[in-house]
Design an enzyme around this catalytic site. Structure first.
Site, PDB file in Angstrom:
ATOM      1  N   HIS A   8      14.393 -20.599  29.871  1.00  0.00           N
ATOM      2  CA  HIS A   8      13.716 -20.355  31.348  1.00  0.00           C
ATOM      3  C   HIS A   8      12.778 -18.881  31.497  1.00  0.00           C
ATOM      4  O   HIS A   8      11.466 -19.339  31.654  1.00  0.00           O
ATOM      5  CB  HIS A   8      14.896 -21.413  31.958  1.00  0.00           C
ATOM      6  CG  HIS A   8      13.996 -21.162  33.476  1.00  0.00           C
ATOM      7  ND1 HIS A   8      13.312 -22.594  33.802  1.00  0.00           N
ATOM      8  CD2 HIS A   8      13.759 -20.257  34.577  1.00  0.00           C
ATOM      9  CE1 HIS A   8      12.681 -22.689  34.804  1.00  0.00           C
ATOM     10  NE2 HIS A   8      12.959 -20.800  35.466  1.00  0.00           N
ATOM     11  N   GLU A   9      13.639 -18.659  31.316  1.00  0.00           N
ATOM     12  CA  GLU A   9      13.230 -17.070  31.759  1.00  0.00           C
ATOM     13  C   GLU A   9      11.946 -16.561  30.612  1.00  0.00           C
ATOM     14  O   GLU A   9      10.581 -15.780  31.141  1.00  0.00           O
ATOM     15  CB  GLU A   9      13.794 -15.560  32.048  1.00  0.00           C
ATOM     16  CG  GLU A   9      15.316 -16.143  33.026  1.00  0.00           C
ATOM     17  CD  GLU A   9      13.921 -15.941  34.221  1.00  0.00           C
ATOM     18  OE1 GLU A   9      13.115 -15.716  34.963  1.00  0.00           O
ATOM     19  OE2 GLU A   9      14.759 -17.181  35.145  1.00  0.00           O
ATOM     20  N   GLU A  56       7.963 -23.215  37.668  1.00  0.00           N
ATOM     21  CA  GLU A  56       9.000 -23.822  37.401  1.00  0.00           C
ATOM     22  C   GLU A  56       9.266 -25.020  36.920  1.00  0.00           C
ATOM     23  O   GLU A  56      10.147 -24.779  36.125  1.00  0.00           O
ATOM     24  CB  GLU A  56       9.396 -23.828  38.714  1.00  0.00           C
ATOM     25  CG  GLU A  56       9.695 -22.607  39.678  1.00  0.00           C
ATOM     26  CD  GLU A  56      11.077 -21.457  39.116  1.00  0.00           C
ATOM     27  OE1 GLU A  56      11.200 -21.705  38.222  1.00  0.00           O
ATOM     28  OE2 GLU A  56      10.937 -19.960  39.144  1.00  0.00           O
TER      29      GLU A  56
END
Length: 270
Positions: free
Chosen positions: A129-130, A188
């Site tokens: 995700h990062e 996100e």
């Protein structure tokens, strides 16, 4: 990416290591009216990100090459040092905060207390995700905002369109502001998608993304702001996001019921 300070009475065994709260300096100052004139390039983002990470590496305990945390992280991500056109480097901060972040320069930092409660599949999903935020250039927006706050630019300096050199104190403030930065819901969502695709493409268990969000949801239940803060201030609705991952996994035929998700009472890092 909001840092979480934990009392974690139920994770007391995890505090056997000489962990500490991450050192990020004081809150940053205000942005001046002239800051909007600043021209900010990808190269600026990379340079300032590296300065921030270098500062944090110097001011926080970094796990050594033979430390079990480093060994585990290298085992998981050693083959992803070059990922999707990005040159990445990984380190572990031995701190009590639960977090992970990636920067525009390709630096990925994972906190030991996150590794204590996340399985390998969950760590893969969180760091994926990062990495998604870096690939999508979300971190460029975050470091720019952090820089403007730390520099407290006046109208004259910002009007020149140049990125000013920061002193050590300002770099510390920039690092703090960077970790406190929030991404948009769209950013996100796109990072969630990147993480899922990262897991799927590399034949990892995509359910790890589901269970990671479930654990974040559990951490937030019944908490108060004085007890701890959510791992990512910009990651609300962890339960809804877990269900979104489950729905996609079911559609792809990759769903496997993980059973009851719980916060482990002993650290998972070995």
């Amino acid at each position: 990416m909001k840092k979480i300070t934990l009392c974690l009475l139920f994770l007391g065994a995890m505090n056997a290591v000489s962990a500490q709260k991450i050192n990020l300096g004081k809150a940053a100052g205000v942005v001046s009216k002239g800051a909007k004139a600043l021209t900010f390039t990808n190269e600026d983002a990379v340079k300032l990100s590296k300065e921030s990470v270098d500062w944090m590496d110097k001011n926080n305990p970094v796990a050594g090459p033979k430390d079990p945390y480093t060994v585990r992280l290298n085992k998981l991500f050693g083959k992803h040092k070059s990922q999707d056109g990005l040159a990445l480097n990984y380190k572990v901060y031995k701190v009590k905060d639960i977090n992970a972040f990636a920067c525009a320069d390709g630096s990925v930092r994972v906190f030991s207390s996150l590794m204590d409660i996340m399985t390998d599949d969950e760590l893969l999903a969180v760091i994926g995700h990062e990495i998604g935020h870096v690939k999508n250039q979300d971190t460029k927006d975050a470091i720019k905002s952090a820089y403007l706050k730390a520099a407290a630019l006046d109208a004259a300096s910002s009007a020149s369109g140049a990125v000013a050199t920061l002193n050590d104190s300002q770099i510390g403030q920039m690092a703090n502001a960077f970790l406190d930065a929030s991404h948009s819901k769209k950013q996100e969502s796109e990072a969630d998608t990147y993480s899922y695709d990262f897991m799927k493409t590399n034949n990892y268990n995509v359910v790890g993304a589901y269970s990671a969000f479930k654990k974040l949801a559990l951490l937030s239940e019944g908490s108060t702001q004085t007890g701890f803060q959510k791992m990512f201030n910009s990651h609300p609705d962890s339960e809804k996001r877990a269900q979104a991952i489950k729905k996609r996994a079911e559609k792809d035929g990759l769903w496997k019921d993980p059973g009851t998700i719980a916060i482990p009472k002993t650290k998972l890092n070995k």
